[in-house]
Design a protein around this motif. Structure first.
Motif: not given
Length: 466
Positions: A11-13, A47-53, A68-71, A110-114
């Motif tokens: 649910p945190e999407w 920002a100095a850094s970021f992540r992708v989910s 399904v995946w996190t960087s 269908a995906y939403l990359l955050r």
């Protein structure tokens, strides 16, 4: 796919802090990928850094998505200002790639990359992990060409330029740039809720986009149904031909919106990378390089010169107007699409017709076996008219349903607060649209609708006498 639908959700999407425009934004170098295919992600951030989910959209017990995946953390970089091609006023980012995305193990969908900046700000990036084959499945066809047509990131869309004027609009728009706002484009408003509903039903699904159907219609071969979602305005002639051929081979089609297949476009490498640029000159069609040598490729409305071919021969209805806000009025309560809704003739659902609408227009090509299921009086720009939902079949048995209103998919989330706006639609409207859509999707998933559902009772002549 049953195991995927039964998987725990995430649910945190959702985005909780969008932040300023420069906080973080991104785009991929492919609109869609097949599972296991790599694509590049391009990100600009302060920002100095970021992540992708990567979140796959679905029902997931009400969580509505699954991670399904996190960087790992990725170094941030503020990318340069966008570039503009002066000939077509095309805006493209031209950024350096931030990281590759390896989609190995990602299920079709269908995906939403955050994108999560270390400052706490977030953006979405849509991506379709597409299906190669759709045999026996319902193919959800997403509309990235329409997402991009309306996208004003960098200052221009196919509707307005940096001055805000139509005259300075782009004549071609590039996928090599983020979507404005939260980054999800039109997907979140006009498509997301239909994906969730289709996944919840458990019918066999396949995923594609209009651009993929243009390139390779294989996914439509043997498909039970094709679903065009809430706002699917921009089509190539090839896409239209491929969808029409699928209908004529027995594939059902649902148009869950309005203004579908209205604009004829071209994917033209002359204005950028092949397949990454949507060309549509609209009213300036005489300036299109295809005019007058290839009138069938000139990018303007399908119904207009130099090669008029109104969309109603496929959709059954014809786009008529904007803007409108009107009640949706039931005309055929006993039609099978209304089973279980409890509606009666004349029942109305406030605000469901909008903001664009279609109607039966007998002066345009109209299928013979066409039945109007909803006939909604309205006034648009001072002119009285109607919006129509309609259903028809073709000799091979395929059924075609068109909702005739752009708010159909939005109504699937009415009253939930999920989209942030409901146009005044309520939970009663959500229940009606949900059940009607379920009826259509379940019936269409069974194969050619005329073989197992009642035939339409043509009634256009009584509603629109000569």
């Amino acid at each position: 796919m049953d195991a995927e639908r039964d998987a725990p959700g995430s649910p945190e999407w959702r985005i909780t802090s969008q932040g300023p425009a420069e906080a973080i934004a991104g785009y991929t170098d492919r609109v869609s990928v097949v599972p296991g295919q790599e694509c590049g992600l391009f990100v600009s951030t302060t920002a100095a850094s970021f992540r992708v989910s990567a979140f796959r959209v679905g029902w997931y017990g009400g969580a509505l998505a699954r991670r399904v995946w996190t960087s790992p953390p990725v170094p941030g970089r503020a990318q340069p200002a966008p570039l503009v091609l002066p000939e077509t006023r095309t805006v493209y980012a031209g950024w350096r790639r931030s990281l590759p995305l390896d989609t190995t193990g990602w299920p079709e969908g269908a995906y939403l990359l955050r994108l999560d900046a270390d400052t706490g700000h977030q953006r979405h990036v849509p991506l379709i992990v597409r299906s190669v084959r759709g045999v026996g499945r319902t193919v959800l066809v997403h509309a990235p060409a329409t997402w991009q047509a309306y996208n004003r990131w960098g200052g221009a869309s196919l509707y307005a330029g940096s001055s805000g004027a139509y005259q300075t609009r782009s004549l071609a728009v590039s996928f090599d740039r983020p979507y404005e706002g939260d980054g999800a484009g039109k997907f979140r408003v006009y498509e997301w809720a239909a994906v969730v509903l289709a996944e919840r039903l458990g019918i066999p699904l396949a995923y594609s986009t209009g651009l993929d159907v243009h390139d390779d219609p294989t996914v439509l071969e043997g498909a039970a149904a094709v679903v065009c979602l809430g706002h699917d305005e921009y089509w190539t002639p090839e896409q239209r031909a491929h969808v029409t051929r699928a209908r004529d081979a027995g594939t059902n089609i649902a148009f869950l919106g309005a203004n579908t297949c209205f604009r004829r476009i071209r994917l033209d490498p002359a204005s950028g990378p092949a397949g990454r640029t949507v060309v549509c000159y609209k009213s300036a069609y005489r300036a299109d390089p295809c005019y007058p040598s290839r009138p069938d490729l000139v990018t303007t409305d399908f119904r207009t010169a130099p090669a008029p071919d109104p969309e109603s021969s496929l959709t059954g209805v014809l786009y008529e107007g904007y803007p409108v806000d009107a009640p949706y009025v039931i005309h055929r309560p006993g039609h099978w699409i209304h089973e279980g809704t409890g509606v009666r003739a004349g029942d109305a659902f406030a605000h469901l017709v909008g903001v664009e609408y279609d109607r039966v227009t007998l002066s345009a090509p109209t299928p013979r076996m066409l039945e109007v299921t909803a006939h909604s009086p309205l006034v648009c720009q001072g002119q009285p008219s109607h919006s129509d939902s309609a259903y028809y079949t073709v000799p091979v048995g395929a059924g075609v349903f068109a909702s005739g209103t752009m708010r159909w998919v939005e109504a699937l989330a009415a009253g939930t607060g999920e989209l942030g706006r409901d146009h005044g639609m309520d939970a009663r409207t959500r229940a009606f649209v949900t059940r009607t859509t379920e009826n259509v999707l379940r019936a269409f998933a069974e194969g050619p609708a005329a073989r197992h559902r009642p035939e339409p009772q043509p009634d256009t002549a009584e509603l629109y006498p000569a």
